[in-house]
Motif scaffolding. Structure first.
Motif, PDB file in Angstrom:
ATOM      1  N   THR A   1      -3.917 -22.094 -12.646  1.00 15.42           N
ATOM      2  CA  THR A   1      -3.268 -22.956 -11.981  1.00 15.42           C
ATOM      3  C   THR A   1      -1.852 -23.529 -12.365  1.00 15.42           C
ATOM      4  O   THR A   1      -1.058 -23.709 -11.800  1.00 15.42           O
ATOM      5  N   PHE A   2      -1.544 -23.303 -13.874  1.00 12.59           N
ATOM      6  CA  PHE A   2      -0.315 -23.619 -14.105  1.00 12.59           C
ATOM      7  C   PHE A   2       0.693 -22.458 -13.686  1.00 12.59           C
ATOM      8  O   PHE A   2       1.925 -22.788 -13.371  1.00 12.59           O
ATOM      9  N   ALA A   3       0.034 -21.294 -13.775  1.00  9.06           N
ATOM     10  CA  ALA A   3       1.096 -20.193 -13.090  1.00  9.06           C
ATOM     11  C   ALA A   3       1.362 -20.389 -11.697  1.00  9.06           C
ATOM     12  O   ALA A   3       2.533 -20.231 -11.290  1.00  9.06           O
ATOM     13  N   TYR A   4       0.259 -20.868 -11.118  1.00 10.64           N
ATOM     14  CA  TYR A   4       0.630 -20.989  -9.613  1.00 10.64           C
ATOM     15  C   TYR A   4       1.680 -22.469  -9.450  1.00 10.64           C
ATOM     16  O   TYR A   4       2.357 -22.105  -8.568  1.00 10.64           O
ATOM     17  N   PHE A   5       1.524 -23.117 -10.196  1.00 10.60           N
ATOM     18  CA  PHE A   5       2.655 -24.403 -10.212  1.00 10.60           C
ATOM     19  C   PHE A   5       3.946 -23.960 -10.644  1.00 10.60           C
ATOM     20  O   PHE A   5       4.939 -24.137  -9.800  1.00 10.60           O
ATOM     21  N   LEU A   6       3.986 -23.249 -11.491  1.00  7.59           N
ATOM     22  CA  LEU A   6       5.306 -22.437 -11.889  1.00  7.59           C
ATOM     23  C   LEU A   6       6.049 -21.805 -10.808  1.00  7.59           C
ATOM     24  O   LEU A   6       7.144 -21.746 -10.527  1.00  7.59           O
ATOM     25  N   SER A   7       4.982 -20.976 -10.122  1.00  7.55           N
ATOM     26  CA  SER A   7       5.889 -20.003  -8.956  1.00  7.55           C
ATOM     27  C   SER A   7       6.190 -20.739  -8.034  1.00  7.55           C
ATOM     28  O   SER A   7       7.125 -20.270  -7.256  1.00  7.55           O
ATOM     29  N   LYS A   8       5.666 -22.122  -7.879  1.00 11.02           N
ATOM     30  CA  LYS A   8       6.099 -23.139  -6.753  1.00 11.02           C
ATOM     31  C   LYS A   8       7.430 -23.831  -7.140  1.00 11.02           C
ATOM     32  O   LYS A   8       8.167 -24.503  -6.328  1.00 11.02           O
ATOM     33  N   THR A   9       7.604 -24.167  -8.468  1.00 10.63           N
ATOM     34  CA  THR A   9       8.763 -24.758  -8.936  1.00 10.63           C
ATOM     35  C   THR A   9       9.766 -24.322  -9.599  1.00 10.63           C
ATOM     36  O   THR A   9      10.907 -24.683  -9.965  1.00 10.63           O
ATOM     37  N   LEU A  10       9.526 -23.156 -10.282  1.00  9.64           N
ATOM     38  CA  LEU A  10      10.590 -22.274 -10.955  1.00  9.64           C
ATOM     39  C   LEU A  10      11.492 -21.408 -10.006  1.00  9.64           C
ATOM     40  O   LEU A  10      10.736 -20.788  -9.189  1.00  9.64           O
ATOM     41  N   GLU A  11      12.672 -21.330 -10.350  1.00  6.70           N
ATOM     42  CA  GLU A  11      13.629 -20.261  -9.490  1.00  6.70           C
ATOM     43  C   GLU A  11      14.116 -19.427 -10.414  1.00  6.70           C
ATOM     44  O   GLU A  11      15.356 -19.200 -10.349  1.00  6.70           O
ATOM     45  N   THR A  12      13.481 -18.556 -11.127  1.00  9.43           N
ATOM     46  CA  THR A  12      14.153 -17.821 -12.367  1.00  9.43           C
ATOM     47  C   THR A  12      14.229 -16.288 -11.789  1.00  9.43           C
ATOM     48  O   THR A  12      15.066 -15.695 -12.315  1.00  9.43           O
ATOM     49  N   GLY A  13      13.314 -16.235 -10.457  1.00 13.32           N
ATOM     50  CA  GLY A  13      13.531 -14.777 -10.276  1.00 13.32           C
ATOM     51  C   GLY A  13      12.611 -13.793 -10.586  1.00 13.32           C
ATOM     52  O   GLY A  13      12.302 -12.781 -10.347  1.00 13.32           O
ATOM     53  N   LYS A  14      12.023 -14.225 -11.918  1.00 19.35           N
ATOM     54  CA  LYS A  14      11.002 -13.628 -12.567  1.00 19.35           C
ATOM     55  C   LYS A  14       9.513 -13.570 -11.785  1.00 19.35           C
ATOM     56  O   LYS A  14       9.334 -14.646 -11.124  1.00 19.35           O
ATOM     57  N   VAL A  15       8.888 -12.818 -11.863  1.00 16.75           N
ATOM     58  CA  VAL A  15       7.407 -12.598 -11.517  1.00 16.75           C
ATOM     59  C   VAL A  15       6.598 -13.505 -12.320  1.00 16.75           C
ATOM     60  O   VAL A  15       6.444 -13.092 -13.641  1.00 16.75           O
ATOM     61  N   THR A  16       5.955 -14.481 -11.836  1.00 15.26           N
ATOM     62  CA  THR A  16       4.890 -15.131 -12.561  1.00 15.26           C
ATOM     63  C   THR A  16       3.808 -14.729 -12.421  1.00 15.26           C
ATOM     64  O   THR A  16       3.011 -14.570 -11.112  1.00 15.26           O
ATOM     65  N   VAL A  17       2.957 -14.524 -13.644  1.00 16.46           N
ATOM     66  CA  VAL A  17       1.514 -14.004 -13.597  1.00 16.46           C
ATOM     67  C   VAL A  17       0.692 -14.510 -14.701  1.00 16.46           C
ATOM     68  O   VAL A  17       1.005 -14.632 -15.632  1.00 16.46           O
ATOM     69  N   PRO A  18      -0.459 -14.930 -14.176  1.00 21.14           N
ATOM     70  CA  PRO A  18      -1.429 -15.587 -15.070  1.00 21.14           C
ATOM     71  C   PRO A  18      -2.249 -14.361 -15.558  1.00 21.14           C
ATOM     72  O   PRO A  18      -2.657 -13.456 -14.933  1.00 21.14           O
ATOM     73  N   VAL A  19      -2.227 -14.399 -16.933  1.00 21.95           N
ATOM     74  CA  VAL A  19      -3.114 -13.184 -17.546  1.00 21.95           C
ATOM     75  C   VAL A  19      -4.150 -13.684 -18.427  1.00 21.95           C
ATOM     76  O   VAL A  19      -4.225 -14.621 -19.174  1.00 21.95           O
ATOM     77  N   LEU A  20      -5.182 -13.049 -18.050  1.00 17.65           N
ATOM     78  CA  LEU A  20      -6.526 -13.619 -18.879  1.00 17.65           C
ATOM     79  C   LEU A  20      -6.657 -12.841 -20.124  1.00 17.65           C
ATOM     80  O   LEU A  20      -6.606 -11.426 -19.843  1.00 17.65           O
ATOM     81  N   ASN A  21      -6.624 -13.501 -21.300  1.00 20.00           N
ATOM     82  CA  ASN A  21      -6.356 -12.983 -22.581  1.00 20.00           C
ATOM     83  C   ASN A  21      -7.478 -12.268 -23.259  1.00 20.00           C
ATOM     84  O   ASN A  21      -8.017 -12.329 -24.429  1.00 20.00           O
ATOM     85  N   ILE A  22      -8.122 -11.324 -22.580  1.00 15.13           N
ATOM     86  CA  ILE A  22      -9.315 -10.422 -22.728  1.00 15.13           C
ATOM     87  C   ILE A  22      -9.350  -9.215 -22.097  1.00 15.13           C
ATOM     88  O   ILE A  22      -8.735  -9.083 -20.936  1.00 15.13           O
ATOM     89  N   PRO A  23     -10.014  -8.103 -22.446  1.00 10.31           N
ATOM     90  CA  PRO A  23     -10.109  -6.799 -21.720  1.00 10.31           C
ATOM     91  C   PRO A  23     -11.067  -7.111 -20.449  1.00 10.31           C
ATOM     92  O   PRO A  23     -11.869  -7.999 -20.431  1.00 10.31           O
ATOM     93  N   ARG A  24     -10.690  -6.318 -19.225  1.00 18.20           N
ATOM     94  CA  ARG A  24     -11.447  -6.552 -17.992  1.00 18.20           C
ATOM     95  C   ARG A  24     -12.754  -6.487 -18.238  1.00 18.20           C
ATOM     96  O   ARG A  24     -13.716  -7.172 -17.611  1.00 18.20           O
TER      97      ARG A  24
END
Length: 462
Positions: free
Chosen positions: A43-66
């Motif tokens: 949800t925070f990555a989704y929020f950043l994708s809507k509010t930041l304009e850095t040009g970077k790709v915003t990606v939420p990463v789950l910190n475990i192996p799949r």
């Protein structure tokens, strides 16, 4: 762009990411990847994708192996109930964070933790923001805003940020993810569980008022709780990995696992001592703290705790630190254990979750590092690669790598010779290894530490 479209586009952008790409902004939770870490990252990555304009790709990463995600049964349940596919998720083994950092293409936002584990320490200077509800361990930095507040759920702080900065980001799907997480973390908002704070209640009510079609609170909590505590069919290794955090200090590699059953039931698992030994061997731990939890019908927690190590020295030192802890006191009462390598306790302070126990363990590790510093790393005593829970037993040599239920079976195993080292100064090994007790080792450490650093005392670390 809704949450599902965001997750799909970020996953696809990551697949096409290369050195010519503008960069990655990764939002990542802690290595336990519980529901709070997962939802806060999404949800925070989704929020950043809507509010930041850095040009970077915003990606939420789950910190475990799949491969470990199926163990997070409550995570999988809430995703399904919220209409999101697991296939849209990005896991730690899907992205090379260290490579992106070396290429100067990584920005990292931490949620639900505020310092990176030792294996990711090189990523620290990529951290640009922290949102967390654990004890603050991170040093302040003008380039890294830190939001740390001891609320019941990190998701509460995410809701607060979104509601204040971009309330339109909240829709039914995002609200359900955040609401379910807060309700589960705060044990159905029950004060007797000791988790909920006024801010948690404030933002749970905000979500309920804005989205009246959210699932009924009590029913949602019970469904998530049932999913979280469903360990049927899991192996001992899977149960320990389901909700585990790691900590390291000097020669000690330690795992702290929350186990969702009573300690009596856990200790009765067939071949448990063998499985604990194999778990530590496989994952390179020499200490394991298992914190079991169950709940009464009134949502009052019942906690028990076990300390496992095949090293008497490690096991006793860790156990004593937990027994003597005062901030907070765990009010531990010994209970019977069927295994000599496992110390078992009833935890009288039922409000002390792992979140509150981890600082005790980290203080112990700092103390251990100070105490062993004059002798160097204990790994120098011999080649411990592949050793199961390396340690020294009274009157014995180092353990062989074989894990056995009966310690007596190891007596005839072939043990490689131990080289000269600081614990046996000037002691020739021509006649075999001397019998060194744990007490002698502790005394030796204490004397050497006091000679080398008289200002440090054992009391300082504990």
């Amino acid at each position: 762009m809704k949450m599902e479209s965001f997750l799909r586009s970020s996953r696809d952008a990551l697949k096409n990411f290369n050195r010519d790409s503008p960069g990655l902004h990764v939002v990542m939770g802690n290595e336990a990847c519980d529901l709070d870490s997962m939802v806060s990252a999404l949800t925070f990555a989704y929020f950043l994708s809507k509010t930041l304009e850095t040009g970077k790709v915003t990606v939420p990463v789950l910190n475990i192996p799949r491969a470990e995600f199926p163990l997070r049964t409550d995570n999988a349940f809430l995703l399904k109930e919220s209409g999101l596919s697991q296939e849209l998720l990005v896991f730690r083994d899907d992205v090379d964070l260290h490579g992106a950092h070396q290429a100067k293409q990584l920005s990292l936002t931490l949620v639900d933790h505020n310092v990176l584990p030792s294996g990711d320490a090189s990523l620290e200077d990529a951290v640009v923001e922290v949102i967390d509800h654990h004890l603050l361990e991170r040093k302040p930095s003008p380039t890294c805003p830190i939001t740390v507040e001891m609320v019941g759920s990190c998701a509460t702080l995410v809701v607060e940020r979104i509601a204040q900065k971009a309330p339109d980001v909240l829709d039914q799907q995002v609200a359900q993810l955040l609401y379910g997480t807060i309700v589960l973390d705060c044990v159905n908002m029950a004060p007797e569980a000791g988790k909920v704070t006024p801010k948690d209640s404030q933002y749970a009510v905000l979500l309920e008022s804005r989205f009246p079609n959210l699932p009924q609170r009590g029913a949602l909590f019970q469904s998530l709780q049932n999913a979280k505590f469903d360990v049927s069919g899991l192996t001992t290794e899977q149960m320990l990995l389901k909700d585990m955090k790691a900590a390291t200090g000097a020669d000690l590699n330690l795992a702290v696992s929350v186990v969702y059953m009573t300690l009596e039931a856990f200790l009765q698992r067939r071949g448990l001592q063998q499985e604990l030994c194999e778990f530590c061997h496989k994952h390179k731990y020499n200490l394991l703290v298992a914190m079991t939890i169950s709940f009464s019908q009134n949502n009052e927690p019942f906690r028990q705790l076990a300390v496992y190590s095949s090293s008497t020295l490690y096991r006793e030192e860790m156990s004593q630190a937990l027994e003597k802890a005062q901030t907070p006191s765990l009010a531990l009462s010994p209970m019977s254990s069927p295994y000599p390598d496992v110390k078992a306790y009833v935890q009288g302070n039922t409000l002390a979750s792992r979140k509150k126990v981890l600082p005790i363990i980290k203080d112990f590790l700092k103390y251990w590092e100070k105490r062993t510093a004059p002798c160097g790393n204990l790994d120098e005593l011999g080649d411990l690669e592949g050793v199961c829970c390396p340690g020294m037993e009274e009157g014995s040599q180092y353990h062989s790598h074989q894990c056995t239920e009966d310690p007596g079976l190891e007596e005839d195993s072939n043990v490689p010779p131990t080289p000269m080292n600081s614990l046996v100064e000037g002691c020739p090994l021509d006649d075999g290894l001397p019998k060194i007790s744990e007490e002698a080792i502790v005394e030796k450490f204490s004397k050497m530490a006091s000679q080398d650093a008289p200002e440090d005392s054992a009391a300082e670390g504990l």
